[in-house]
Design an enzyme around this catalytic site. Structure first.
Site, PDB file in Angstrom:
ATOM      1  CG  HIS A   1      41.245  22.401 -10.778  1.00  0.00           C
ATOM      2  ND1 HIS A   1      41.709  23.346  -9.893  1.00  0.00           N
ATOM      3  CD2 HIS A   1      41.218  22.997 -11.994  1.00  0.00           C
ATOM      4  CE1 HIS A   1      41.941  24.481 -10.541  1.00  0.00           C
ATOM      5  NE2 HIS A   1      41.661  24.302 -11.820  1.00  0.00           N
TER       6      HIS A   1
ATOM      7  CG  HIS B   1      38.247  28.585 -18.228  1.00  0.00           C
ATOM      8  ND1 HIS B   1      39.199  28.672 -19.228  1.00  0.00           N
ATOM      9  CD2 HIS B   1      38.930  28.235 -17.110  1.00  0.00           C
ATOM     10  CE1 HIS B   1      40.396  28.405 -18.731  1.00  0.00           C
ATOM     11  NE2 HIS B   1      40.263  28.128 -17.453  1.00  0.00           N
TER      12      HIS B   1
END
Length: 393
Positions: free
Chosen positions: A304, A204
């Site tokens: 993604h 992240h």
């Protein structure tokens, strides 16, 4: 009033006559969509989900429709893409990038319907019979190694051959010794539980360089498929340095919204695997260009996709003809049943794969009555707050 040049002959879909947006509330996040209508009676849909700024993406979509879409031929995707990006002075960024991406999906949906073919026939055809997907979102709950291990076994039992997870809790910048140990123990437990699955660890984009270096060393024994976004993208130049120290591939790119934002990633050799999101990186028109540039740099593509099953289905169309595809992400397994009722016709995941689409366009229609029953909640969960992984905020 028509806002674009109408002198050219009209294509088989007619011209865009109306644009609307819809949002659906779920426990994961609010999903938002654009629906484009033509004067020939065709409609196309695309995903404009933002994790937190759904109101903004919907509002900008409707405003940009008046400036750039009404009166346009939906087959003119390159011109429309440029008109929205340059003509609206977007200059990148998440909200504008998502709007352009969703509109581009809707235009391809219309084109496929007008020609009677699935969208993937318009974007390079197919070079594979199915698309392998990996599971994300499966580890919601207590941050405990054995809990993660048990949930990983459940994912494997559903036929997935790969899974991704963030073991790091609320860590930001640095990790305490206890937190680092717990994070590594979680990865070790998952690896022991599913020795034959591909494991992808999510960072992240939040660790300082010394912590990232320590992590690539600590995670080396677990044979990871990749370590995703270990550093903030404000330090993109240091990614190549970290890659040189890492035994596993480094991946990233979900936060970039077009070829111009990706330019520094390619120029610096930041990653081994790029992760463009079809609903953020410019839609079908742009993601093919990104995949081609990745191929030039000997990089693989693992898109993604933390959005709804519509984005999953659209992404399958996008990657079927992508020679350097690695695998596709999906959160579909963690969603409420009504989400699939709202998105009629989305492609199912079977044994960790999604097969060839057959219906014209994207093959999905929105069920307005389900949207009315589940309005957006505008919830927010802070991934830098303790317990974020429970996703109950």
């Amino acid at each position: 009033m028509l806002t674009v040049d109408t002198k050219r002959p009209t294509g088989p879909a007619g011209r865009i006559s109306r644009v609307e947006t819809l949002s659906l509330g779920t426990a994961w996040r609010d999903f938002s969509y654009v629906r484009v209508h033509t004067d020939e009676g065709l409609t196309g849909i695309g995903e404009i989900t933002h994790p937190y700024r759904g109101r903004e993406t919907c509002s900008l979509t409707e405003a940009m429709a008046q400036r750039h879409l009404i009166g346009a031929d939906p087959f003119d995707v390159e011109e429309i893409w440029l008109r929205m990006y340059q003509g609206d002075f977007l200059r990148g960024g998440d909200v504008g990038g998502i709007v352009v991406s969703g509109v581009d999906q809707a235009l391809h949906d219309i084109m496929g319907k007008a020609l009677g073919v699935p969208v993937y026939r318009l974007t390079g055809g197919a070079c594979r019979d199915s698309v392998r997907v990996y599971a994300n979102g499966w580890y919601t709950g207590e941050r405990d190694p054995q809990v993660f291990a048990a949930k990983a076994k459940e994912v494997a039992a559903r036929g997935y051959t790969g899974l991704k997870f963030d073991p790091f809790g609320a860590g930001l910048g640095e990790l305490s010794r206890a937190e680092l140990r717990l994070s590594v123990d979680i990865v070790a437990a998952v690896r022991e539980a599913v020795p034959d699955l591909d494991l992808f660890v999510e960072g992240h984009a939040r660790f300082a360089m010394p912590t990232a270096v320590r992590l690539v060393r600590e995670l080396e024994p677990f044979d990871l498929g990749w370590f995703e976004e270990p550093l903030p993208w404000t330090h993109i130049e240091r990614y190549a340095e970290l890659r040189a120290r890492a035994a596993m591939p480094i991946s990233g790119g979900e936060h970039f919204h077009n070829r111009y934002e990706y330019a520094r990633l390619f120029a610096t050799g930041a990653v081994d695997i790029i992760q463009p999101d079809l609903s953020m990186a410019g839609g079908f028109t742009e993601i093919r260009k990104l995949a081609a540039q990745a191929d030039v740099h000997a990089m693989l593509v693992a898109p993604h996709n933390s959005n709804s099953p519509l984005c999953t289905t659209a992404s399958v169309h996008a990657v079927l003809g992508m020679p350097n595809l690695l695998v596709l992400e999906t959160f579909d397994g963690m969603l409420e049943p009504y989400v699939f009722e709202a998105l009629k016709g989305v492609l199912p995941v079977t044994d960790g794969h999604i097969g060839l689409p057959e219906r014209p366009g994207l093959g999905v229609e929105l069920a307005d009555e389900v949207f009315a029953e589940h309005p957006p909640s505008h919830r927010f969960w802070n991934m830098f707050k303790e317990g974020w992984e429970k996703r109950d905020r």
